[in-house]
Scaffold this active site. Structure first.
Site, PDB file in Angstrom:
ATOM      1  N   ASP A 324      -6.990  56.158 -11.841  1.00 32.98           N
ATOM      2  CA  ASP A 324      -8.003  55.527 -12.547  1.00 32.98           C
ATOM      3  C   ASP A 324      -7.113  54.130 -12.655  1.00 32.98           C
ATOM      4  OD1 ASP A 324      -9.979  56.676 -14.409  1.00 32.98           O
ATOM      5  OD2 ASP A 324      -8.567  55.906 -15.767  1.00 32.98           O
ATOM      6  N   GLU A 353      -8.836  53.490  -8.338  1.00 32.88           N
ATOM      7  CA  GLU A 353      -9.872  52.253  -8.782  1.00 32.88           C
ATOM      8  C   GLU A 353      -9.036  50.945  -8.549  1.00 32.88           C
ATOM      9  OE1 GLU A 353     -13.019  54.092 -11.824  1.00 32.88           O
ATOM     10  OE2 GLU A 353     -10.886  53.896 -12.442  1.00 32.88           O
TER      11      GLU A 353
END
Ligand code: CA
Length: 648
Positions: A324, A353
């Site tokens: 993340d 990400e």
């Protein structure tokens, strides 16, 4: 600050003694306090002995060996720094009580389900062979339509149920049986480490959260277990979930959130105040957008992250990790994560990400952040979500803007770049190879693809079966599954999953979030379309090429609206050439196919407007191809199609 590199921090259990070790170089006193239970609000709650730990001044590690069998006792540390004593669970907890406030002395061996020794990781040869389906544990089976038994709904154990059917009617497969039919290779689980936002002691409250608020990184979340009070249960049931998915050949990817913690009043700050978080002067930095950001570049944070993923891979047989807000994490740490996992198996997936909420407040130099611009500094087996492809396909995430699939041709360059996994020198390039690119059009964040199609069509009839909306969805699916890179979908995208226009459902109830399996029946045509595309991808290895060989051999033609390309193949036993054509307009389009090698005289159509798969639908002659409005054509040269068919 002194560091400690051995991987034995936390408590280590033996039947006749337990060793407690904690790193806290600034502390003047550290004690361990034992308890009977994980909280004071339980029958039998009782405070037991406490013991002082001794400092090794060379390493900053405090330790004590307590003799006797401490199995299943709970403990906290009392850490005194600058005259202030703080109570905390263990930073290195492997097991905890309810809500993660006390750690538990755990005999990890005894948490293993029957047959765990025989459980094997599920790997694909190259990461580009993976087909990833993202889901939240609660969403997977939280709806009664899942057909999962009431007691296991929304829990880890839902994944262990086989033969589940829609509403238990015995007709339409759901859950794990459904996934097997669909053909995905990996289930990617939204946070399953212990997070803060759901009160585990009150399951009847129906609280829901995605869980992007970590409290104990190395322990499973309790609210998905049948008993969050007993620290063993969540561990055992988590392992049963992994084992069940592995037993049907599906790998498990875990979402890891090493960019921030739930709050700074955490086990980290209580154990070593002012060490784990990035600051500018007295101000906490906030590139995560969640109030704090972990200082991955510091030695003991870095080794914590590396040791944590290694632990999950070894102890829980996790097959991949999704980072993340990876942009918050420095490239050195990410490369060390890759190296450490490579020692277990290079096929363990790593992707993330490549952004943060606010890079200006990151506290590390831009050139050190794990963002797309720095992809060249990362291992080619650390992949990044391709947001420019996503936005070119459907428009911005949450507004009414449109992309290629809704008829916008302005960003066709980004569509073609994305088909080539942003690894072609001719187009937009940031990835070294397709293995560095996650190709996708929807995830848990933002509107579901279906809801985005609704919004950009100015509609809100989320249960419609309007052919035009379905045609746009099919275009998206075909673009994702025939592109280079690692294909990824939000679980349920293939059944027109809706959250009724809710673009940020992180704490919305199950009535919004849970997969409504009735849609697997209602949108069967769409589900079958995805299934057919997955089968095609598995049948034609150039689509899954880990190097840039396919990227270089692909020949594009476009009239500025329709896109067509040919992909040759020399893999023995497979089709020789595929042509893929997209028309996003309301009029038919005509395109002349070209290729770097010899084109066939005749083609077999395996995918069209209606359906997709590896079977013949019809034949067409020549290379001037008419593409019907709003549709996809996938063609195979007739000669190799016939010879492959004969071999089978
Ligand atoms: Ca929790």
């Amino acid at each position: 600050m002194m560091n400690y590199n051995n991987n034995d921090l936390g408590c280590t259990y033996y039947f006749d003694r337990t060793v407690f070790k904690v790193w806290s170089p600034d502390a003047t006193e550290v004690r361990v306090q034992l308890f009977k239970t994980g909280s004071d609000n339980e029958p039998d709650a009782q405070k037991l002995e406490s013991y002082g730990l001794k400092l090794d001044s060379q390493t900053g590690v405090w330790s004590v060996t307590v003799f006797g069998d401490l199995k299943n006792l709970y403990y906290t540390y009392l850490v005194t720094v600058n005259g202030v004593t703080r109570e905390t669970q263990d930073v290195y907890s492997k097991a905890v009580g309810v809500n993660g406030r006390r750690s538990m002395v755990c005999d990890m061996e005894s948490t293993n389900p029957v047959g765990w020794d025989g459980d094997k990781h599920i790997y694909v040869r190259n990461s580009t062979d993976a087909i990833i389906w993202e889901v939240h544990v609660g969403d997977f089976s939280g709806s009664p339509s899942s057909g999962v038994s009431e007691k296991n709904r929304g829990k880890y154990l839902a994944f262990t149920e086989r033969g589940t059917t829609l509403n238990g009617e015995g007709r339409i497969k759901t859950c794990v049986d459904y996934l097997l039919d669909l053909g995905v290779t990996h289930v990617h689980l939204n946070p399953v480490y212990d997070f803060d936002s759901v009160d585990e002691s009150r399951p009847e409250s129906g609280q829901y959260n995605w869980g992007y608020d970590p409290s104990n990184y190395n322990v499973p979340e309790g609210s998905y277990s049948s008993n969050p009070f007993d620290g063993n249960v969540r561990i055992n049931e988590f392992k049963q979930m992994v084992q069940a998915l592995h037993s049907v050949g599906i790998g498990v990817v875990m979402d890891v959130v090493f960019n921030h913690t739930s709050s700074t009043d955490s086990c980290f700050n209580r154990t070593v105040p002012d060490y784990y978080y990035r600051k500018y002067g007295d101000r906490l930095l906030n590139s995560s957008g969640c109030g704090n950001v972990l200082a991955s570049e510091k030695e003991m944070v870095r080794s914590y992250i590396v040791n944590s993923v290694v632990y999950w891979a070894n102890e829980y047989h996790i097959d991949g990790f999704r980072f993340d807000l990876m942009g918050c994490i420095d490239t050195t740490t990410m490369n060390l994560v890759r190296l450490a996992l490579d020692e277990i198996d290079p096929r363990i997936l790593v992707y993330g990400e490549p952004w943060s909420a606010n890079l200006g407040d990151n506290g590390i130099a831009f050139e050190d952040a794990s963002v797309k611009e720095n992809a060249h500094k990362l291992s080619s087996r650390i992949a990044m979500f391709n947001d420019s492809f996503r936005n070119a396909l459907k428009g911005n995430n949450d507004d009414a803007s449109i992309g290629y699939i809704q008829g916008n041709n302005h960003n066709i360059y980004y569509v073609i770049s994305g088909i080539l996994a942003c690894s072609s020198n001719t187009f937009l390039k940031w990835a070294k190879k397709p293995t560095q690119c996650v190709t996708y059009n929807s995830a848990h964040d933002n509107l579901t693809l279906w809801d985005k199609l609704m919004k950009s069509s100015n509609r809100d009839d989320y249960d419609t079966t309007d052919e035009h909306i379905i045609a746009m969805n099919k275009l998206s699916a075909a673009l994702v599954f025939t592109s280079q890179g690692i294909p990824f979908i939000l679980g349920g995208e293939e059944m027109a999953r809706t959250k009724y226009g809710n673009h940020n459902s992180y704490n919305s109830p199950l009535s919004v979030n849970a997969i409504d399996w009735n849609r697997a029946r209602k949108y069967k045509e769409l589900v079958d379309y995805y299934k057919g595309l997955i089968a095609i991808r598995k049948s034609f290895s150039p689509l899954r090429e880990p190097t840039t060989v396919t990227v270089s051999n692909t020949y594009f033609e476009t009239n500025g609206r329709a896109i067509a390309y040919t992909v040759p193949n020399i893999t023995h036993g497979e089709w020789d050439m595929m042509a893929i054509l997209f028309n996003n307009g309301h009029e038919p389009a005509k395109i002349t196919l070209k290729s770097h090698t010899t084109l066939p005289h005749s083609w077999v159509v395996i995918t069209d407007y209606e359906s997709s798969g590896v079977e013949e639908r019809k034949r067409i002659d020549g290379n001037d191809i008419n593409i019907p409005p709003m549709s996809v054509l996938i063609l195979i040269d007739d000669k190799s199609f016939d010879s492959v068919k004969k071999q089978k």
